[in-house]
Write an enzyme that holds these catalytic residues in place. Sequence first.
Site, PDB file in Angstrom:
ATOM      1  N   TYR A 225       0.836  -1.213   0.000  1.00  0.00           N
ATOM      2  CA  TYR A 225       0.000   0.000   0.000  1.00  0.00           C
ATOM      3  C   TYR A 225       0.864   1.254   0.000  1.00  0.00           C
ATOM      4  CZ  TYR A 225      -2.950   3.767   1.701  1.00  0.00           C
ATOM      5  OH  TYR A 225      -3.576   4.972   1.839  1.00  0.00           O
TER       6      TYR A 225
ATOM      7  N   ARG B 299       1.399   6.887  -6.757  1.00  0.00           N
ATOM      8  CA  ARG B 299       0.282   7.812  -7.004  1.00  0.00           C
ATOM      9  C   ARG B 299       0.713   9.251  -6.746  1.00  0.00           C
ATOM     10  NH1 ARG B 299      -5.123   6.905  -3.422  1.00  0.00           N
ATOM     11  NH2 ARG B 299      -3.526   6.938  -1.793  1.00  0.00           N
TER      12      ARG B 299
ATOM     13  N   TYR C 217      -0.818  13.122   6.861  1.00  0.00           N
ATOM     14  CA  TYR C 217      -0.380  12.125   7.846  1.00  0.00           C
ATOM     15  C   TYR C 217       1.130  12.258   8.055  1.00  0.00           C
ATOM     16  CZ  TYR C 217      -4.635   9.086   7.529  1.00  0.00           C
ATOM     17  OH  TYR C 217      -5.894   8.550   7.578  1.00  0.00           O
TER      18      TYR C 217
ATOM     19  N   ARG D  32     -11.325  13.515   2.417  1.00  0.00           N
ATOM     20  CA  ARG D  32     -12.289  12.698   3.165  1.00  0.00           C
ATOM     21  C   ARG D  32     -13.641  12.582   2.458  1.00  0.00           C
ATOM     22  NH1 ARG D  32      -9.099   9.607   6.211  1.00  0.00           N
ATOM     23  NH2 ARG D  32      -7.661  10.874   7.423  1.00  0.00           N
TER      24      ARG D  32
ATOM     25  N   GLU E 282     -13.896  -0.980   7.290  1.00  0.00           N
ATOM     26  CA  GLU E 282     -13.888   0.373   6.715  1.00  0.00           C
ATOM     27  C   GLU E 282     -15.221   0.573   5.998  1.00  0.00           C
ATOM     28  OE1 GLU E 282     -10.173   1.796   4.786  1.00  0.00           O
ATOM     29  OE2 GLU E 282     -11.436   2.234   3.048  1.00  0.00           O
TER      30      GLU E 282
HETATM   31  C1  3EB Z   1      -7.381   6.111   6.061  1.00  0.00           C
HETATM   32  O1  3EB Z   1      -8.234   6.879   6.507  1.00  0.00           O
HETATM   33  C2  3EB Z   1      -7.841   4.749   5.675  1.00  0.00           C
HETATM   34  O2  3EB Z   1      -5.122   5.685  -0.042  1.00  0.00           O
HETATM   35  O3  3EB Z   1      -6.786   6.220  -1.354  1.00  0.00           O
HETATM   36  C3  3EB Z   1      -9.071   5.279   2.990  1.00  0.00           C
HETATM   37  C4  3EB Z   1      -9.500   5.834   1.782  1.00  0.00           C
HETATM   38  C5  3EB Z   1      -7.769   4.898   3.123  1.00  0.00           C
HETATM   39  C6  3EB Z   1      -8.604   6.006   0.712  1.00  0.00           C
HETATM   40  C7  3EB Z   1      -6.334   5.859  -0.243  1.00  0.00           C
HETATM   41  C8  3EB Z   1      -6.874   5.070   2.068  1.00  0.00           C
HETATM   42  C9  3EB Z   1      -7.289   5.620   0.873  1.00  0.00           C
HETATM   43  O4  3EB Z   1      -6.191   6.421   5.947  1.00  0.00           O
HETATM   44  C10 3EB Z   1      -7.290   4.268   4.388  1.00  0.00           C
END
Ligand code: 3EB
Length: 334
Positions: A140, A147, A200, A213, A323
Amino acid sequence: MTSTTLHIDYVATSDPKRHTPAKGHRLAVISYGGAEPDICDGLSIRVPLAIAAGTDYAEVWSSSTPIERYRIGRLDIAATGDAALVSLIVPNTGTDLEQAGHDAYAELLDYLQRQNYSHLIRTWNYFPAINARHLGEERYQRFCVGRYRAFSERFHDFLPLLPAATAIGSHDGDITLFVLASKTPGMHIENPRQVSAYAYPRQYGRVSPSFARATVKSWGEELHLYVSGTASIVGHESRHIGDVQAQLSEIGTNLDALANTCRAHSLRIPTTPALRGMDFIKVYIRDPAHADEIRGVIENHYQRSAPTLYLIGDVCREELLVEVEGMWRVSTRD
Ligand code: 3EB
């Protein structure tokens, strides 16, 4: 140009309504659980995840205006005046996800830019063995780097352009990416309970994940609020490790906080808890043994009766067991 109405329905695969698009022209059928989509006049996308419990739905996307359907390179495209849905399938054999993710997003972004569908609205990213390690990193994390590189090569300041997204691990099948883009912009929304994913800290990988989000977009007569895959993450930390019910409850709280932010933007979404009130949700479940329990909580505790897909998929942090992504159709009437 914005007069094209885009409509999404979850239709039980046994329901003959699946054959008659609600808005005149079928843009796509997205199917789950290995069911082959019908031969159809739009795009056929098969998401390589098993259905865990509950009803076997397909997503039927339709458009009020005629669609154009074509292939360019590896891209399979269904477009209307304002919207393009584009899928890209990459065979998984021996693939490095950094390279594959980079090349896929490079091809997608270049096409969208060229055709003026330059505003990303929503992306879905499914690939096998998401938590497996490769070259010292989680697959991942390598995908995130690829990306990110594709975006940063093309845009100076791309964080404000990032759309809602899902990234989920499959057990087999090909790398399956699809994106919804538009000639006109959406609005991206962040969640006050969660650090923006693109911010992050480095402990989660060399680069941050590239997504928002949620994204809201008006399509003619409809306004759609697309909610990203949402996990039991508060701030930037995973919560309730090993406790699937507590993780689901934290997801509910995260979605409610997002809903409140949307209401503050004057989006009229129902005041019921998000897990009940969203028009469609997909619940991604790591361990099939949790499927009935999760479905029980969503139907009994949240009293949800609207269409829900329960899918077996790996969340991109190994400690996360569940999720939820979803969509509200937002009322624009007075
Ligand atoms: C998170 O909140 C959970 O890498 O495109 C959620 C939605 C998550 C999209 C992405 C990753 C992605 O980090 C993981």
